[in-house]
Structure formats: structure tokens, C-alpha cells
Scaffold this motif. Sequence first.
Motif, PDB file in Angstrom:
ATOM      1  N   ASP A 189      55.951  30.864  65.892  1.00  0.00           N
ATOM      2  CA  ASP A 189      55.789  31.446  67.080  1.00  0.00           C
ATOM      3  C   ASP A 189      55.046  32.636  66.985  1.00  0.00           C
ATOM      4  O   ASP A 189      54.675  33.552  66.011  1.00  0.00           O
ATOM      5  CB  ASP A 189      57.010  32.409  67.673  1.00  0.00           C
ATOM      6  CG  ASP A 189      56.094  32.317  69.106  1.00  0.00           C
ATOM      7  OD1 ASP A 189      55.597  31.934  69.715  1.00  0.00           O
ATOM      8  OD2 ASP A 189      57.249  32.952  69.801  1.00  0.00           O
ATOM      9  N   CYS A 190      54.414  32.925  67.506  1.00  0.00           N
ATOM     10  CA  CYS A 190      53.433  34.916  67.486  1.00  0.00           C
ATOM     11  C   CYS A 190      53.655  34.818  68.876  1.00  0.00           C
ATOM     12  O   CYS A 190      53.494  34.904  69.702  1.00  0.00           O
ATOM     13  CB  CYS A 190      52.192  34.433  66.644  1.00  0.00           C
ATOM     14  SG  CYS A 190      50.808  33.250  67.634  1.00  0.00           S
ATOM     15  N   TYR A 200      52.149  40.294  65.473  1.00  0.00           N
ATOM     16  CA  TYR A 200      53.795  39.406  64.873  1.00  0.00           C
ATOM     17  C   TYR A 200      53.413  38.098  64.865  1.00  0.00           C
ATOM     18  O   TYR A 200      53.600  37.788  66.003  1.00  0.00           O
ATOM     19  CB  TYR A 200      54.008  39.804  65.249  1.00  0.00           C
ATOM     20  CG  TYR A 200      54.993  41.810  65.437  1.00  0.00           C
ATOM     21  CD1 TYR A 200      56.007  42.426  64.168  1.00  0.00           C
ATOM     22  CD2 TYR A 200      54.156  42.293  66.769  1.00  0.00           C
ATOM     23  CE1 TYR A 200      55.520  43.574  64.748  1.00  0.00           C
ATOM     24  CE2 TYR A 200      53.831  43.227  66.549  1.00  0.00           C
ATOM     25  CZ  TYR A 200      54.729  44.833  65.570  1.00  0.00           C
ATOM     26  OH  TYR A 200      54.655  45.898  65.494  1.00  0.00           O
ATOM     27  N   TYR A 201      53.898  37.553  64.203  1.00  0.00           N
ATOM     28  CA  TYR A 201      54.565  36.193  63.883  1.00  0.00           C
ATOM     29  C   TYR A 201      55.527  35.995  63.069  1.00  0.00           C
ATOM     30  O   TYR A 201      55.746  36.379  61.956  1.00  0.00           O
ATOM     31  CB  TYR A 201      53.253  35.420  63.509  1.00  0.00           C
ATOM     32  CG  TYR A 201      52.745  35.729  61.331  1.00  0.00           C
ATOM     33  CD1 TYR A 201      53.192  34.974  60.883  1.00  0.00           C
ATOM     34  CD2 TYR A 201      51.311  36.571  61.597  1.00  0.00           C
ATOM     35  CE1 TYR A 201      52.532  35.269  59.152  1.00  0.00           C
ATOM     36  CE2 TYR A 201      51.292  37.201  60.134  1.00  0.00           C
ATOM     37  CZ  TYR A 201      51.887  36.507  59.260  1.00  0.00           C
ATOM     38  OH  TYR A 201      51.422  36.523  58.467  1.00  0.00           O
ATOM     39  N   THR A 202      56.365  34.578  62.720  1.00  0.00           N
ATOM     40  CA  THR A 202      56.535  33.757  62.499  1.00  0.00           C
ATOM     41  C   THR A 202      56.640  32.867  61.844  1.00  0.00           C
ATOM     42  O   THR A 202      56.003  32.008  61.781  1.00  0.00           O
ATOM     43  CB  THR A 202      58.300  33.912  63.509  1.00  0.00           C
ATOM     44  OG1 THR A 202      58.344  32.417  64.194  1.00  0.00           O
ATOM     45  CG2 THR A 202      59.317  35.005  63.764  1.00  0.00           C
ATOM     46  N   LEU A 212      59.866  37.368  59.633  1.00  0.00           N
ATOM     47  CA  LEU A 212      58.841  37.865  60.915  1.00  0.00           C
ATOM     48  C   LEU A 212      57.692  38.488  60.023  1.00  0.00           C
ATOM     49  O   LEU A 212      57.948  39.322  58.988  1.00  0.00           O
ATOM     50  CB  LEU A 212      60.207  38.219  61.128  1.00  0.00           C
ATOM     51  CG  LEU A 212      59.277  39.669  62.269  1.00  0.00           C
ATOM     52  CD1 LEU A 212      58.095  38.583  63.465  1.00  0.00           C
ATOM     53  CD2 LEU A 212      60.206  40.263  62.899  1.00  0.00           C
ATOM     54  N   CYS A 268      53.869  40.591  60.071  1.00  0.00           N
ATOM     55  CA  CYS A 268      53.041  41.496  60.940  1.00  0.00           C
ATOM     56  C   CYS A 268      51.678  42.114  60.194  1.00  0.00           C
ATOM     57  O   CYS A 268      51.591  42.285  59.187  1.00  0.00           O
ATOM     58  CB  CYS A 268      53.864  42.929  60.949  1.00  0.00           C
ATOM     59  SG  CYS A 268      52.586  44.157  62.004  1.00  0.00           S
ATOM     60  N   LEU A 306      59.075  34.932  70.203  1.00  0.00           N
ATOM     61  CA  LEU A 306      58.125  36.385  70.660  1.00  0.00           C
ATOM     62  C   LEU A 306      57.526  36.327  71.581  1.00  0.00           C
ATOM     63  O   LEU A 306      57.041  35.616  72.382  1.00  0.00           O
ATOM     64  CB  LEU A 306      57.280  36.321  69.014  1.00  0.00           C
ATOM     65  CG  LEU A 306      58.137  36.453  67.744  1.00  0.00           C
ATOM     66  CD1 LEU A 306      57.126  36.332  66.588  1.00  0.00           C
ATOM     67  CD2 LEU A 306      59.162  36.898  67.199  1.00  0.00           C
ATOM     68  N   TYR A 307      57.474  37.761  72.314  1.00  0.00           N
ATOM     69  CA  TYR A 307      56.610  38.305  72.590  1.00  0.00           C
ATOM     70  C   TYR A 307      56.188  39.703  72.404  1.00  0.00           C
ATOM     71  O   TYR A 307      56.779  40.775  71.924  1.00  0.00           O
ATOM     72  CB  TYR A 307      57.817  38.715  74.521  1.00  0.00           C
ATOM     73  CG  TYR A 307      58.289  37.350  74.626  1.00  0.00           C
ATOM     74  CD1 TYR A 307      57.908  36.100  76.013  1.00  0.00           C
ATOM     75  CD2 TYR A 307      59.642  37.203  74.195  1.00  0.00           C
ATOM     76  CE1 TYR A 307      58.188  34.960  76.170  1.00  0.00           C
ATOM     77  CE2 TYR A 307      60.147  35.399  74.651  1.00  0.00           C
ATOM     78  CZ  TYR A 307      60.323  34.195  75.797  1.00  0.00           C
ATOM     79  OH  TYR A 307      59.703  33.605  76.106  1.00  0.00           O
ATOM     80  N   VAL A 327      58.113  44.049  68.384  1.00  0.00           N
ATOM     81  CA  VAL A 327      58.236  42.959  69.072  1.00  0.00           C
ATOM     82  C   VAL A 327      58.935  42.747  70.017  1.00  0.00           C
ATOM     83  O   VAL A 327      60.186  43.251  69.741  1.00  0.00           O
ATOM     84  CB  VAL A 327      57.457  41.898  67.410  1.00  0.00           C
ATOM     85  CG1 VAL A 327      58.866  42.252  66.689  1.00  0.00           C
ATOM     86  CG2 VAL A 327      57.741  40.806  68.700  1.00  0.00           C
ATOM     87  N   ILE A 334      62.155  39.680  70.700  1.00  0.00           N
ATOM     88  CA  ILE A 334      62.529  38.877  70.433  1.00  0.00           C
ATOM     89  C   ILE A 334      63.174  38.469  70.583  1.00  0.00           C
ATOM     90  O   ILE A 334      64.381  38.998  71.397  1.00  0.00           O
ATOM     91  CB  ILE A 334      63.048  38.694  68.931  1.00  0.00           C
ATOM     92  CG1 ILE A 334      61.888  39.367  68.057  1.00  0.00           C
ATOM     93  CG2 ILE A 334      63.848  37.369  68.704  1.00  0.00           C
ATOM     94  CD1 ILE A 334      62.321  39.095  66.357  1.00  0.00           C
ATOM     95  N   THR A 386      67.263  39.483  74.312  1.00  0.00           N
ATOM     96  CA  THR A 386      66.381  39.925  74.143  1.00  0.00           C
ATOM     97  C   THR A 386      66.288  41.473  73.622  1.00  0.00           C
ATOM     98  O   THR A 386      67.006  41.486  74.115  1.00  0.00           O
ATOM     99  CB  THR A 386      64.651  39.727  76.204  1.00  0.00           C
ATOM    100  OG1 THR A 386      64.777  38.625  76.225  1.00  0.00           O
ATOM    101  CG2 THR A 386      63.834  40.654  75.196  1.00  0.00           C
TER     102      THR A 386
END
Length: 629
Positions: free
Chosen positions: A546-547, A557-559, A575, A577, A596-597, A605, A607, A621
Motif C-alpha cells: 500500500d502507499c 509513505y509505503y509498505t 514501512l 517514507c 495506509l491513508y 501517516v 494506518i 485507525t
Amino acid sequence: MKEWGEPMKPRIAAPKRISLVLCVLLALIPLAACSREAKPIDAESDGKPASIVSGYYAPEQSLRGGADISRLNLRDIEVVRDGEDLLVMLTFMEGSAQMGMEEKPAPGVPLYETRYLPGVDRLVLEITGLAFWDYRIYENEINNTLIQGIFKQTPVGTETTRIYFNTRDQYAYRIQSVNHQLFIHLRPLSEEETVSWYVTVDGFQEFIEGRLPADFDMAPSLCDDLTNKMLISRPFTAEEEAQAFVEENQTMFETRLPGKTPVLLQLRSNQLPAFDQSTELSALANTPIGRVDEQERTFPSFIENGRFLCWHPDGTTYAFIRPFFLSSSQQDEVYYNEQIWTGSTSGGTPMPLVEYDFTSITDAGYSADGRYLAFIEQTDSARMLEIIDTQTGRVSIAAEEDFGEDTADFVWDERMPRLYAIAGGAEGMQIMCYDLSAGENAATVYAMEEEAFTEGEIGMGADRLFFTQNSPDTIGGSIYSYDINTGERAQIASGFSLTMSPDGQRMAVTGIVTDEETGAQGYCLQVVEADGTAQTIAENQGVVVDCAWSLNGKRLYYTLHRDASQLEEAYPLGLYCYDTATGQSLYLMDAVTGALYPDSAEDSVIIMVLYNQMGRSIPITYRVTLPAG
């Protein structure tokens, strides 16, 4: 008689002790009274009103009336002062404008019956056969009146809707129906203030889900925040009686309300109980969701029992999903539904945006002016684009405007209330436009071009749309741009997923890369500028899960799921950045599996993590802030 404008402060007083024998005798009084409960009186007949006000019934006298009419809409509840009375007017209609249906006055009022719940006084209106509940409660109509608050309990395993009116004082009442309206006349009465013992428990959700037996001797009441509800017992004279009630129902509390602790408290006449948030949600919210240098990390919860959806353009208001579960009366089926709520980082109590339940919401976004909230509701047969007018509460279904019943993705124009979507039906998809710039009642729907589309994602920057499409010539799909003014289309990158930055200047693109020597394939994450210039930030490092961009578009941000063998580990994701200013990525922490949002702050970020509790998914959240260089 209490002054309605004054706050009701808890009274600290030592309970008067009485003998156990007397406790038992007192506890039997309500049961004996129930066994002699009179039959309901026809509200339109010449009954025998028993209150001190001539022609008005006492709360204990149950009234009934109406006709056997089904599928009606409780369209409005209006509260006005009428001389000495407080008049509650209920209007019933056929059809629901909020659901895109034609409305017309009902042929009468549906079957109804009243009940009275004493102590923390509540008038309960039971209505049979409703299908829609489009009414809204306006706080200015009930402020400083006899009514403290109004809430409903929708049917589960029955056709009966219950409307609860928490009152500030005792009352006398009468009811009459005229055509499609029901008029409840409430006459406030002076009440000698008393202090009683009660048992409360945070079990309203379980109650409306049908997880408690119908004869359970506790009923819902508003809490002192006038938003939350809890279950409360009948009043007890002494603490020993309340404790005996808890002991008698201990098995019920343990099996039907696991993790919920009954509380004994004293309340003055009609004093609303304080809402206690020390539930299992707090324990879940304190669960570690990350690991840094082998040390587990906890982060502040942003929304408990809620899934983040999107930010309002003001940057402080946000929409989120609150799930709830409905059980059948036989306790053998559970139905999952979702409600849309709004909250604010500036404080205040989160509130439902509309009084509607949805199946499953997969995506949402506000229009540029903040008036409309669009979202995709996924059912077993379709993905429907729906739009809420936050000013009127009306819900529009785009499919009814020939938009298409299957919407893959959508994006709002950043300058006006107009959205674009990849939508269609069985014959295929197109880029569709839903234009609200001329107002809700003048919405226009049209296709941007005739070319058929496949499943894809869409974003927007300036005057160009960006979308993904599968192509037989490109492994993993392609990214195209489309000029909304000229209709020019161009391929700018390869990839099967895109996440547009909020400023529309660049996008995160996930694709597939193939090793030229071995032919092995892996995942690739790139940041692609609007002109097609790309920078690879992760290649063959694992599955891109996700990002999410920061709202200012400066950080991504991404996983990554780095090793398939780690699927069962507590922290299977990494995780990261990416900073657009430096062009560098920084590893932040090991993370649990979560969505992620974007957050309103650049250095954090959001989560969302799903927890399984008794076979049900509970979303928490979090707001995660870590140094990123």
C-alpha cells in the motif's frame, strides 16, 4: 421542578442501608407490577386518562393506534412548543427522495404503540412496518425543552422500529392522528427530585444487534454527551438491590456482553448516565503495531472502532466508517453494515453524516467545495457510486442517472464539484463525468469518450486525467493521460496501480519488472511526474502492499512485504517514507498488516488495522509519527 437550562451535576451521597429481606421485597415490586400491566388503550377512543391533567394520559398508560400499512418512510420529526404542551409531529410518506424515489403522503399512519421506561424517564414509540427513516433531529427544536434527546432502534428480526424520547421531567400526554401525521402532545409536570441506584452497561450495540433476549430487564438510554447510548436498569432504592440485580444477571453479562463490565451508580431524577469509554476498544487501541530496533511501538489511536475514509478540503474534518453487526432474532446469522461518520482534529464529538446504513464502502472523497461526499458502495452484485449532499442529507445514486452500476474508481475535479470515474456495466466501462457544478437538481452525466475501458484506477492533475489500463502489449498494464479539454490520450508509463498526490503533480505507480537475463518478475514502485518522468524507489524488494501521500504531496509513505515466509509473523511489513525533495527513501519500522491513508501532517501517516474479536473485524485507525530523515 428542575431548570432545564442548568447542568445536572452528580450528587455525592452515602446510600441508606436496608435489610436484605426488604431488598428482596422491593425487587419483587416491579415484577408484580409488570404482571398486572394494563392492555394498551386505543389512542383515538374515549379512554380513561389517569393523569392529573384533564384529557391527558399518564406515562404508564400505553396507547396504540394506526393502520396496517407497510413500507412507509418516517420523513420528519418536528418538535414545537404549543401553549403549555410540547408538540411532537411525525410525518409519514410513501417513497424516499433521499433514495431517489418519488415521495407522496402516506394513506395514514402505521401501527404504533407507546411504552414508558421510568427512572431515567423515556417515552418509547414502537412503529410497525417502516422501510425508510429520512427524518432529522434539529437540536434547536429540543434545546431547553422537556425532551433531552431522541434516538431510534431499527428492526432486527422484527418489523418494529422504536423511537426513544429521553425526557427531563415527568409528563402527561395524548396522541392523535390526522391523515399521514401523528401528533404527540406532551405536558411537562413537576416532579419531586429523588436519588436512585441504577445498573448501567455499555451494551447498546449488542442490544440493537439482537444479541440480548427481548425480556432482558435493561433498556437503552442516551448518555450525558447526548450522542452515545448505553443500557440502564430500572431504578433501585438501595445499592444492595442494584448489586443483587448484577449477581442475578451475571451469566447474561458474561456470555452476551463479554468484556463489558456492569457499573453501579446513583443518579438524580432523569439525570443521564455518563458514557464510559473504558471498553475493549481501549485495549485494542493500545496494541503495538510497529517495531523499531526490536522494540515494539504503540501509537495514539486516531479513530477507535472506525476506518478512515478521506479528508475534507478544510484539512481538519474527516470522514470515516463505523461498522456494526446485526444478528437475527434466532442468533444464527450476523449481518455486517457500515455507517459514515465525520470527526474533526479540532475537537468535538464525532457524528453520523447521514442516518443510512451501507453494505461496504471501498473508496470516498469530498468535492473541492466540501459540499458533496462521493463514495463507492460494494454489494454482492455491484459497485455503486453514491453522492451525499452534506447540506441537505440527500443521497444520490449515480446509476439512476445512466452513470453505470459498476464503478471501479473515481476522482473529483480539484476546482469544481465535478467528478470523473471509470464506470459502466455488463457491456464495458468508459470514463464517465458526473457534473454537479450547476447544482444537485441539475446534475449532468456524460461519457468523456466512446472508447471502452477495462478495470482501472484514476487520478487527476490540472486538466488531465491519469488512469491505469491493462494492455496485451505491456506486462502489468499501462498508465495513460487524458486531456479533458482536447480529448488527447497518451501512454506515459507502465504499471497496474496508481496513487495520485493530492496536489496533482505526481503519482506513485506500482508495476511489474522482468529480469532480462533470468526472466524472473518482481514488483516495482516508482514516482512518476505528470510529464512521464519516473524515478524508481523500490525494485524487487518485495510486494508493494500500500502507499499514501502526505496531503502536501511532499512525502510518500509505503509498505513492502519483503519475504513470503514472514506472512505469519507479527510484523510482516516494512514501512518506508520517500521524500520528494531529497529523492531518498527511509526505512521507518517493521509494521503489522494495515491500510495506509494520508495524514494532514507531513511527518505522519494514518494506518488502519483490523482486529478479530469474537469472529468480528474491529477497525482501529492510528496516527503514526516517526522521524523521516
